[in-house]
Design a protein around this motif. Structure first.
Motif, PDB file in Angstrom:
ATOM      1  N   ALA A   1       0.874  -1.316   0.000  1.00 56.36           N
ATOM      2  CA  ALA A   1       0.005   0.071   0.120  1.00 56.36           C
ATOM      3  C   ALA A   1       0.887   1.373   0.033  1.00 56.36           C
ATOM      4  O   ALA A   1       2.059   1.203   0.270  1.00 56.36           O
ATOM      5  CB  ALA A   1      -0.982   0.026   1.268  1.00 56.36           C
ATOM      6  N   SER A   2       0.258   2.615  -0.218  1.00 55.12           N
ATOM      7  CA  SER A   2       0.977   3.555  -0.217  1.00 55.12           C
ATOM      8  C   SER A   2       1.612   3.902   1.304  1.00 55.12           C
ATOM      9  O   SER A   2       0.799   3.478   2.282  1.00 55.12           O
ATOM     10  CB  SER A   2       0.072   4.883  -0.580  1.00 55.12           C
TER      11      SER A   2
ATOM     12  N   ASN B   1       3.064  -2.790   7.330  1.00 55.04           N
ATOM     13  CA  ASN B   1       3.937  -1.967   8.388  1.00 55.04           C
ATOM     14  C   ASN B   1       3.748  -2.795   9.839  1.00 55.04           C
ATOM     15  O   ASN B   1       2.581  -3.509   9.880  1.00 55.04           O
ATOM     16  CB  ASN B   1       3.008  -0.670   8.470  1.00 55.04           C
ATOM     17  N   GLY B   2       4.725  -2.940  10.191  1.00 57.80           N
ATOM     18  CA  GLY B   2       5.121  -3.883  11.463  1.00 57.80           C
ATOM     19  C   GLY B   2       5.758  -3.190  12.334  1.00 57.80           C
ATOM     20  O   GLY B   2       6.884  -2.566  12.123  1.00 57.80           O
ATOM     21  N   ALA B   3       5.367  -3.058  13.830  1.00 58.93           N
ATOM     22  CA  ALA B   3       6.451  -2.554  14.878  1.00 58.93           C
ATOM     23  C   ALA B   3       7.036  -3.456  15.456  1.00 58.93           C
ATOM     24  O   ALA B   3       7.000  -3.960  16.418  1.00 58.93           O
ATOM     25  CB  ALA B   3       5.248  -2.070  15.761  1.00 58.93           C
TER      26      ALA B   3
ATOM     27  N   THR C   1      13.419  -5.344  14.075  1.00 59.51           N
ATOM     28  CA  THR C   1      13.845  -5.429  12.899  1.00 59.51           C
ATOM     29  C   THR C   1      12.781  -6.044  11.951  1.00 59.51           C
ATOM     30  O   THR C   1      11.770  -6.451  12.536  1.00 59.51           O
ATOM     31  CB  THR C   1      15.071  -6.642  12.822  1.00 59.51           C
ATOM     32  N   PRO C   2      13.011  -5.826  10.661  1.00 59.85           N
ATOM     33  CA  PRO C   2      12.015  -6.386   9.621  1.00 59.85           C
ATOM     34  C   PRO C   2      11.632  -7.900   9.944  1.00 59.85           C
ATOM     35  O   PRO C   2      12.615  -8.742  10.116  1.00 59.85           O
ATOM     36  CB  PRO C   2      12.480  -6.057   8.258  1.00 59.85           C
ATOM     37  N   LYS C   3      10.554  -8.270   9.658  1.00 63.37           N
ATOM     38  CA  LYS C   3      10.212  -9.635   9.802  1.00 63.37           C
ATOM     39  C   LYS C   3       9.627 -10.377   8.408  1.00 63.37           C
ATOM     40  O   LYS C   3       8.596  -9.835   8.079  1.00 63.37           O
ATOM     41  CB  LYS C   3       8.973  -9.844  10.966  1.00 63.37           C
TER      42      LYS C   3
ATOM     43  N   LEU D   1       6.276 -12.097   2.581  1.00 57.49           N
ATOM     44  CA  LEU D   1       5.598 -11.105   3.440  1.00 57.49           C
ATOM     45  C   LEU D   1       6.443 -10.441   4.403  1.00 57.49           C
ATOM     46  O   LEU D   1       7.009 -11.073   4.961  1.00 57.49           O
ATOM     47  CB  LEU D   1       4.296 -11.598   4.150  1.00 57.49           C
ATOM     48  N   VAL D   2       6.853  -9.260   4.054  1.00 52.41           N
ATOM     49  CA  VAL D   2       7.778  -8.207   4.787  1.00 52.41           C
ATOM     50  C   VAL D   2       6.942  -7.271   5.742  1.00 52.41           C
ATOM     51  O   VAL D   2       6.427  -6.283   5.471  1.00 52.41           O
ATOM     52  CB  VAL D   2       8.587  -7.634   4.034  1.00 52.41           C
ATOM     53  N   ALA D   3       7.204  -7.514   7.113  1.00 51.97           N
ATOM     54  CA  ALA D   3       6.766  -6.564   8.129  1.00 51.97           C
ATOM     55  C   ALA D   3       7.624  -5.648   8.606  1.00 51.97           C
ATOM     56  O   ALA D   3       8.595  -6.183   9.197  1.00 51.97           O
ATOM     57  CB  ALA D   3       5.883  -7.304   9.294  1.00 51.97           C
ATOM     58  N   TRP D   4       7.695  -4.357   8.315  1.00 50.94           N
ATOM     59  CA  TRP D   4       8.638  -3.352   8.724  1.00 50.94           C
ATOM     60  C   TRP D   4       8.288  -2.047   8.784  1.00 50.94           C
ATOM     61  O   TRP D   4       6.967  -1.758   8.210  1.00 50.94           O
ATOM     62  CB  TRP D   4       9.876  -3.610   7.597  1.00 50.94           C
ATOM     63  N   ASP D   5       8.990  -1.174   9.393  1.00 49.59           N
ATOM     64  CA  ASP D   5       8.937   0.190   9.425  1.00 49.59           C
ATOM     65  C   ASP D   5       9.758   0.798   8.542  1.00 49.59           C
ATOM     66  O   ASP D   5      11.086   0.827   8.850  1.00 49.59           O
ATOM     67  CB  ASP D   5       8.972   0.833  10.788  1.00 49.59           C
ATOM     68  N   PRO D   6       9.540   1.015   7.297  1.00 52.05           N
ATOM     69  CA  PRO D   6      10.456   1.793   6.455  1.00 52.05           C
ATOM     70  C   PRO D   6      11.142   3.011   6.917  1.00 52.05           C
ATOM     71  O   PRO D   6      12.567   3.233   6.560  1.00 52.05           O
ATOM     72  CB  PRO D   6       9.589   2.208   5.334  1.00 52.05           C
ATOM     73  N   VAL D   7      10.790   3.778   7.465  1.00 54.84           N
ATOM     74  CA  VAL D   7      11.643   4.843   8.394  1.00 54.84           C
ATOM     75  C   VAL D   7      12.641   4.295   9.149  1.00 54.84           C
ATOM     76  O   VAL D   7      13.780   4.923   8.996  1.00 54.84           O
ATOM     77  CB  VAL D   7      10.682   6.012   9.071  1.00 54.84           C
TER      78      VAL D   7
END
Length: 402
Positions: A201-202, A317-319, A322-324, A380-386
């Motif tokens: 998503a955006s 988006n995931g809190a 590290t990316p999961k 599937l990548v759960a992460w916070d891009p910032v």
């Protein structure tokens, strides 16, 4: 289609050469071509080449900046569109075209959402389109074959966007003719040659990830719209020649605002609409637009028009610290691709530079997406891009090959 309060005019079938103040054998298309001069810039993007003829030096810089590539990619079956684009500013000539279109039989095409062109035939088998909504600056596009175009604008600073949008639409038409599936997605190729299709998503980090991979020895391919194109028994990810648009979070994370300083990018935000380019300090809803050459100059990220695909990454988006990453079954990958498919495209309202402007359809889409998903690894990548998008983005998202 709703065209507001502007009804079609049908006084007569076709205007005459006299209506345009021209000799019977000299068309308005010829007059634009004659004014455009012998100064040319040639750009190539996948199956399209475009030679731009114009007297305005700034236009050539603009076009070259938008289509800057560090690697080319021509499909195995070659170039389908070899277009000549003639561009000039000429207010009297533009008024002649507008008058002729309004006097003759005409109809409407919606190019982008809310941007309508009034269309009709001119002498010498010339098809013309004139911008016909209050939010659009006056300009006209003329063609004999729906491949090469003559473009007339009122102001010199509007030529760049008019020409690059025409080239982009020719690229989109070429991809659709090849059976492309358009996605709201980015794509990149890592330094060790892995092709990644980035879906989400955006705000999920697609653009930031593609740029970071490009900064780390790889190449960015697409940053907002990416087409899946069947070529030689495989699917390629092909980007669109369009500006990178960055919100506050992405621009800050990538260091763009610092790199810009007081520099004003070549790429205008949208001169054809009512919006103006945002300043380097962006508001919550604003987007900063940068051309390929500007991204290369400011951030060291190069572009290629296409890549083979090894892995489909679906961002959410995931809190997490590290990316999961989680493996996806092919049916899950296909479902994620379907969610982010633009068939038909919600913003490109028609195939507006085609002889037949009928929008693309989703016929056969489930089977095609199942075929893509069945051939490519999905994560599937759960992460916070910032927080997580940095110099090691490629390694974080997909571990290096042994």
């Amino acid at each position: 289609m709703d065209i507001g309060d502007v009804p079609p005019v049908r006084h007569r079938e076709v205007c005459t050469a006299a209506d345009l103040g021209e000799e019977p054998d000299v068309t308005v298309y010829d007059r634009v071509a004659a004014q455009a001069s012998d100064s040319v810039t040639k750009v190539a993007w996948f199956g399209v080449t475009a030679t731009v003829h114009a007297a305005d030096a700034a236009l050539h810089d603009y076009v070259a900046s938008q289509h800057h590539l560090v690697e080319t990619h021509v499909p195995a079956d070659g170039v389908l569109f070899d277009a000549q684009i003639y561009a000039c500013t000429n207010s009297p000539l533009l008024e002649e075209v507008y008058s002729a279109i309004h006097a003759g039989a005409s109809y409407y095409r919606e190019a982008f959402q809310g941007e309508w062109y009034r269309c009709g035939d001119l002498p010498g088998a010339v098809f013309a389109m004139v911008a016909d909504r209050p939010n659009m600056s006056k300009h006209a596009l003329l063609t004999r074959d729906f491949q090469s175009w003559a473009i007339v604008c009122q102001k010199a600073d509007e030529l760049g966007l008019a020409v690059t949008r025409a080239i982009r639409e020719l690229v989109r038409e070429d991809l659709l003719r090849r059976g492309a599936i358009m996605l709201h997605a980015a794509a990149a190729r890592t330094a060790d040659g892995r092709g990644l299709l980035l879906v989400g998503a955006s705000g999920s980090g697609k653009t930031s990830a593609a740029v970071r991979i490009g900064q780390s020895g790889g190449l960015a391919v697409g940053t907002d719209r990416t087409a899946l194109v069947p070529v030689g028994g495989e699917w390629l990810a092909v980007g669109m020649p369009m500006s990178i648009r960055l919100g506050q979070g992405s621009a800050s994370a990538l260091g763009v605002l610092h790199a810009l300083g007081a520099r004003s990018p070549i790429r205008a935000h949208n001169p054809f609409g009512t919006a103006t380019r945002p300043e380097p300090t962006l508001g919550k809803e604003q987007k900063l637009s940068l051309s390929n050459a500007e991204v290369f100059e400011l951030l060291g990220c190069g572009f290629a028009p296409a890549t083979a695909i090894d892995t489909v990454l679906v961002f959410t988006n995931g809190a997490h610290e590290t990316p999961k990453s989680t493996e996806l079954a092919s049916v899950e990958t296909a479902a994620a691709l379907r969610e982010h498919t633009f068939m038909p495209d919600p913003d490109y309202r028609s195939r507006w530079l085609s002889a037949d402007p009928t929008p693309e359809t989703a016929d056969g889409l489930p089977a095609e997406l199942a075929a893509v998903a069945g051939r490519h690894h999905g994560l599937l990548v759960a992460w916070d891009p910032v927080l997580h998008c940095g110099d090691d983005t490629a390694e974080v998202l997909v571990p290096p090959r042994p």
